[in-house]
Scaffold this active site. Structure first.
Site, short mmCIF file in Angstrom:
data_model
loop_
_atom_site.label_atom_id
_atom_site.label_comp_id
_atom_site.label_asym_id
_atom_site.label_seq_id
_atom_site.Cartn_x
_atom_site.Cartn_y
_atom_site.Cartn_z
N HIS A 37 0.83 -1.21 0.00
CA HIS A 37 0.00 0.00 0.00
C HIS A 37 0.87 1.26 0.00
O HIS A 37 0.60 2.23 -0.72
CB HIS A 37 -0.89 0.05 1.25
CG HIS A 37 -1.89 -1.06 1.35
ND1 HIS A 37 -1.84 -2.02 2.34
CD2 HIS A 37 -2.98 -1.35 0.60
CE1 HIS A 37 -2.85 -2.85 2.19
NE2 HIS A 37 -3.56 -2.48 1.15
N GLN A 61 -18.29 -6.18 -1.25
CA GLN A 61 -17.44 -7.05 -2.06
C GLN A 61 -17.11 -8.36 -1.35
O GLN A 61 -16.35 -9.17 -1.87
CB GLN A 61 -16.17 -6.33 -2.47
CG GLN A 61 -15.18 -6.02 -1.35
CD GLN A 61 -14.07 -5.09 -1.82
OE1 GLN A 61 -14.30 -3.93 -2.13
NE2 GLN A 61 -12.86 -5.61 -1.87
N GLU A 148 -0.77 -4.03 -8.98
CA GLU A 148 -0.80 -5.14 -9.93
C GLU A 148 -1.09 -6.49 -9.27
O GLU A 148 -1.45 -7.44 -9.95
CB GLU A 148 0.54 -5.23 -10.66
CG GLU A 148 0.74 -4.19 -11.74
CD GLU A 148 0.15 -4.60 -13.07
OE1 GLU A 148 -0.70 -5.52 -13.07
OE2 GLU A 148 0.54 -4.02 -14.09
#
Length: 281
Positions: A37, A61, A148
């Protein structure tokens, strides 16, 4: 550093900053921050006047049998880390302020989200797209940085931004790993010492694929069988998926050609971990 809990206050401040000519960079997180992060924050910090990080464990989610209640949280620690990284504003809303009790409008991506994690986590990416759209409307960023490691999520957000014309530049942040190669994740905290060692099988599997492709092995059936054999030797590892897909469309491929995303999801004990690599023949 300013901490804002109210969505309305966040949006008012963002509007003021935009009218003042400030460039807003944004890093959305679910907290329990780690070096991955923080690398995204550093990347955003270089590109903006005002850096906003959100800390919000998004309930929409998570599936009914997933780890929403157990998801690790430590806001005081997160606050200190954000301050050290030069974050200007931490947006820290409560779920009840982000979602009306009768909320009935959702953002649903229909091409990229049905495979990989979306195949086993029904509704997950609907929750992701909806909360990111809401955060974009509240923070009004000029740019937002996504990692990513969550490759499918990153590509879905890029598609959402394109298709819904959000005026936001999406910046990709590289995967950050522990010294032994394990991809950093807030869920690594769940692992016992033995499970932590066994979790290295994800990176080992990806390295194995990269080596084989480098040797000219491009048949996905052969590559997949080799990974399956490797995983079968790891105690406590249960494979959710090992997939070889086109890096842009996320559609399965039979041979590695062009940029191919190799994506893994593996349960180590009860902890589900993901990792990926892009390979080129």
């Amino acid at each position: 550093m300013q901490i804002i809990e109210s969505p309305e206050e966040m949006q008012r401040l963002a509007l003021f900053l935009k009218r003042s000519g400030k460039t807003i960079g944004f890093v959305p997180t679910m907290g329990f921050l780690h070096a991955g992060h923080l690398s995204l924050m550093r990347l955003a910090r270089e590109k903006c006047d005002v850096l906003v990080a959100s800390i919000f464990v998004n309930p929409t989610q998570f599936g009914p049998n997933e780890d929403l209640d157990a998801y690790p949280r430590d806001f005081e620690r997160d606050e200190l880390l954000c301050e050290e990284e030069g974050v200007d504003i931490v947006f820290y809303p409560e779920p009840g302020n982000m979602y009306a009790a009768d909320a009935s409008v959702w953002v649903d991506e229909e091409s990229l989200s049905g495979v990989l994690c979306g195949a086993s986590r029904t509704g997950h990416f609907r929750g992701v797209c909806t909360v990111v759209a809401k955060l974009f409307n509240l923070v009004l960023p000029d740019l937002a940085v996504f990692g990513e490691k969550d490759a499918q999520q990153l590509r879905i957000i890029e598609r959402m931004v394109r298709d819904l014309n959000f005026p936001v530049e999406i910046v990709r942040g590289a995967i950050v790993r522990e010294p032994d190669g394990l991809a950093m994740s807030s869920r690594n905290k769940y692992l016992t010492e033995l499970q932590r060692r066994n979790a290295l099988c994800l990176r080992q599997a990806l390295d194995h694929v990269v080596d084989l492709v480098g040797q000219g092995v491009v048949d996905v059936a052969v590559l997949g069988k080799s990974v399956a054999n490797l995983m079968a030797s790891v105690p406590d590892a249960v494979v959710d998926y090992v997939e070889f897909v086109d890096d842009e469309t996320l559609q399965p491929v039979g041979r590695v050609k062009g940029k191919t995303l190799v994506a893994l999801a593996v349960k180590i004990g009860t902890t589900r971990l993901i990792d990926n690599a892009v390979v080129v023949p």
